[in-house]
Design an enzyme around this catalytic site. Sequence first.
Site, short mmCIF file in Angstrom:
data_model
loop_
_atom_site.label_atom_id
_atom_site.label_comp_id
_atom_site.label_asym_id
_atom_site.label_seq_id
_atom_site.Cartn_x
_atom_site.Cartn_y
_atom_site.Cartn_z
N HIS A 113 32.88 30.92 30.83
CA HIS A 113 31.51 31.29 31.22
C HIS A 113 30.78 31.82 29.99
O HIS A 113 31.41 32.34 29.07
CB HIS A 113 31.54 32.35 32.33
CG HIS A 113 32.17 31.85 33.59
ND1 HIS A 113 31.51 31.01 34.45
CD2 HIS A 113 33.40 32.04 34.11
CE1 HIS A 113 32.31 30.72 35.46
NE2 HIS A 113 33.47 31.33 35.28
N SER A 140 56.81 35.40 34.39
CA SER A 140 55.87 35.94 35.37
C SER A 140 54.68 36.66 34.75
O SER A 140 54.75 37.16 33.63
CB SER A 140 56.59 36.90 36.32
OG SER A 140 57.12 37.97 35.61
#
Length: 185
Positions: A113, A140
């Site tokens: 963005h 993870s």
Amino acid sequence: MDNIALLRAGVWVDGFAEEFGRDLARCEEKCFEFNSLPPSRKDERRAIIRGLFRSTGEKLIINPPFHCDFGYNISVGNNFTGNFNLVILDEADVTIGDNVFIGPNVSLCTIIHSLEAGPRNRGIMCARPITIGDNVWIASNVTVLPGVTIGDGAVVGAGSVVTKDIEPYTLAVGNPCRKVRDLPR
């Protein structure tokens, strides 16, 4: 070129364009369907993913919940495992090789963005592809940012934020993620 093709090509576009909303809604429905199926219906889950992704290899495991934006920009090779809470924001191509294992709570984000509030508030965005080679393990709680390539045989340690390419056959960890040492080939 339509807005989807422009976005995949890395061009800044209006993210509020109608075709994005249509494709996001279609994908959201498929992810909801996938995530709602009981564990006993693994074949149906696999069929949904195969219909959602651009391409998949033969052995494919994705544990729900799973979320992606479009699905059709995702390609995975043979022997792929995506653990619980995998999120793939696939506004650009996400290409994943063979024998890739992704731990729980991992995000692969291709979208960028605008840094300026005005354009960002108008939905201006672009995307860069993510490429993950063969024989990669992403542990993870890892976030992989737009434009990153993770080389063959690499291991990305738990909790890492991958902002730059990771060399093949290396262990990389941290925020920002950095090479710690070489790994055997």
